[in-house]
Design a protein around this motif. Structure first.
Motif, PDB file in Angstrom:
ATOM      1  N   GLN A 132       6.058   1.461   9.746  1.00 46.41           N
ATOM      2  CA  GLN A 132       5.966   2.452  10.815  1.00 46.41           C
ATOM      3  C   GLN A 132       6.894   3.634  10.530  1.00 46.41           C
ATOM      4  O   GLN A 132       6.487   4.801  10.631  1.00 46.41           O
ATOM      5  N   ALA A 133       8.124   3.350  10.144  1.00 45.74           N
ATOM      6  CA  ALA A 133       9.055   4.428   9.791  1.00 45.74           C
ATOM      7  C   ALA A 133       8.577   5.159   8.541  1.00 45.74           C
ATOM      8  O   ALA A 133       8.738   6.384   8.431  1.00 45.74           O
TER       9      ALA A 133
ATOM     10  N   SER B 158      13.029  -0.134   0.283  1.00 43.26           N
ATOM     11  CA  SER B 158      13.350   0.654   1.470  1.00 43.26           C
ATOM     12  C   SER B 158      12.240   0.642   2.510  1.00 43.26           C
ATOM     13  O   SER B 158      12.513   0.701   3.715  1.00 43.26           O
ATOM     14  N   TRP B 159      10.977   0.529   2.059  1.00 39.24           N
ATOM     15  CA  TRP B 159       9.875   0.797   2.968  1.00 39.24           C
ATOM     16  C   TRP B 159       8.913  -0.368   3.204  1.00 39.24           C
ATOM     17  O   TRP B 159       8.220  -0.385   4.223  1.00 39.24           O
TER      18      TRP B 159
ATOM     19  N   GLU C 175       8.077  14.025   4.248  1.00 41.49           N
ATOM     20  CA  GLU C 175       9.310  14.201   3.483  1.00 41.49           C
ATOM     21  C   GLU C 175       9.280  13.426   2.172  1.00 41.49           C
ATOM     22  O   GLU C 175       9.796  13.892   1.145  1.00 41.49           O
ATOM     23  N   LEU C 176       8.642  12.258   2.193  1.00 37.92           N
ATOM     24  CA  LEU C 176       8.657  11.388   1.031  1.00 37.92           C
ATOM     25  C   LEU C 176       7.725  11.871  -0.084  1.00 37.92           C
ATOM     26  O   LEU C 176       8.017  11.633  -1.267  1.00 37.92           O
TER      27      LEU C 176
ATOM     28  N   ARG D 270       0.820  -1.209   0.000  1.00 34.31           N
ATOM     29  CA  ARG D 270       0.000   0.000   0.000  1.00 34.31           C
ATOM     30  C   ARG D 270       0.855   1.260   0.000  1.00 34.31           C
ATOM     31  O   ARG D 270       0.326   2.375  -0.029  1.00 34.31           O
ATOM     32  N   ILE D 271       2.173   1.125   0.024  1.00 34.31           N
ATOM     33  CA  ILE D 271       3.002   2.322   0.203  1.00 34.31           C
ATOM     34  C   ILE D 271       2.903   3.276  -0.983  1.00 34.31           C
ATOM     35  O   ILE D 271       2.975   4.495  -0.804  1.00 34.31           O
ATOM     36  N   PHE D 272       2.723   2.741  -2.194  1.00 34.73           N
ATOM     37  CA  PHE D 272       2.624   3.628  -3.354  1.00 34.73           C
ATOM     38  C   PHE D 272       1.327   4.436  -3.327  1.00 34.73           C
ATOM     39  O   PHE D 272       1.264   5.544  -3.870  1.00 34.73           O
TER      40      PHE D 272
END
Length: 323
Positions: A259-260, A253-254, A267-268, A227-229
């Protein structure tokens, strides 16, 4: 190539039971028109609904003398319902709806003399969409690129067919990139198929050569569900869905470090926007399915349609010889 007839071709008035997936940012007017002109059904991928993009791409379809359609993501368009009316102004014969409740969409689409095809991912969704008034269903397995639930195509296709009966028109998608997949889907109860990832690697698809080249060198194990994208783009997908994309430096990376990731989102997000602007495939999502193994070249859309139909005919003939 001789026409391949099914309930889907009769329903849509097309030659072949092959549909272009309405891939957001990839299935523009030129690609949709090419698939329709080749005898299938081209769908423009309006997705989340950028009105300027929609006008630009849907305008390319106005002189097309073949059936065509547009695809919309319901949970976002429901918040800006004028985008549905914008799409309907261009006169699509089909509106393909995905990810949401189809009920508010059915009546205005039918009033515009268009057919409603709803994408579903499990049996309950199929029954709900039919009760809402869908004219046909797209049944998507989890092998697909982009967003889906978790059920695989091979058990899902016959399960939906058994649940809805023989009269409902079903289009199978997820894990189909050639005629063998088409034959398998139709043997499992589908009236036709939808292909997305294979058409990403074609001349008319909107993404860059860099994106297409990355797909050509990918295999199924290079894809990741995450789901990060979506989160980095600020798109609030329903909790049950994740999306399949080709893994890259950003996902490496993610993914597994959510959590991070959440703490770093402010920022991302501008970094991701820059990646989109610069076509940075190490960061931006390339939505692609498990069929990546099967895609070895970039071809014109018509050639992909013809090769798929030939592969279907060859597969059916081979199976016939075993009886």
């Amino acid at each position: 190539m001789a026409a391949i007839r099914s309930a889907l071709t009769t329903f849509l008035g097309i030659q072949h039971p092959l549909v272009l997936a309405p891939m957001g940012g990839a299935s523009g007017g030129h690609l949709a028109a090419a698939v329709s002109n080749a005898g299938g059904l081209g769908l423009v991928g309006a997705s989340y609904g950028d009105p300027d993009w929609m006008v630009q791409q849907l305008s390319l379809m106005q002189d097309l003398n073949k059936p065509w359609g547009v695809g919309l993501v319901m949970f976002t368009v429901a918040k800006r319902f004028e985008l549905l009316h914008l799409a309907l102004e261009f006169g699509p014969q089909v509106v393909a709806l995905s990810f949401g409740d189809a009920r508010p969409f059915i009546e205005p689409i039918h009033q515009a003399n268009a057919k409603v095809i709803v994408q579903v991912h499990d049996v309950d969704q199929a029954l709900y969409a039919l009760d809402a008034g869908a004219d046909a269903l797209i049944v998507q397995g989890a092998e697909a690129g982009g967003h889906s639930l978790r059920r695989s195509s091979m058990p899902l296709f016959p399960a939906v067919r058994d649940a809805v009966g023989e009269s409902v028109i079903l289009i199978g998608t997820g894990g189909i990139a050639d005629g063998r997949g088409m034959a398998a889907a139709m043997a499992l109860g589908m009236d036709g198929v939808m292909m997305g990832t294979r058409f990403l690697a074609c001349d008319e698809a909107l993404p860059s050569e860099r994106v297409k080249n990355r797909l050509l060198h990918a295999v199924a194990s290079d894809t990741v569900r995450t789901r990060i994208f979506d989160d980095v783009r600020g798109i609030s997908w329903p909790a049950e869905y994740s999306g399949r994309a080709i893994a890259n430096q950003f996902s490496e990376s993610w993914v597994g470090n959510e959590q991070a990731f959440s703490l770093a989102l402010d920022e991302l997000r501008p970094q991701y926007e820059r990646a989109l602007a610069t076509d940075d495939v190490g960061t931006k999502a390339i939505w692609a399915g498990e069929v990546a193994d099967l895609i070895k070249d970039v071809q014109p859309a018509r050639s992909i349609v013809e090769a798929t139909l030939k592969g279907y005919a060859d597969t059916v003939a081979k199976l016939g010889r075993t009886l």
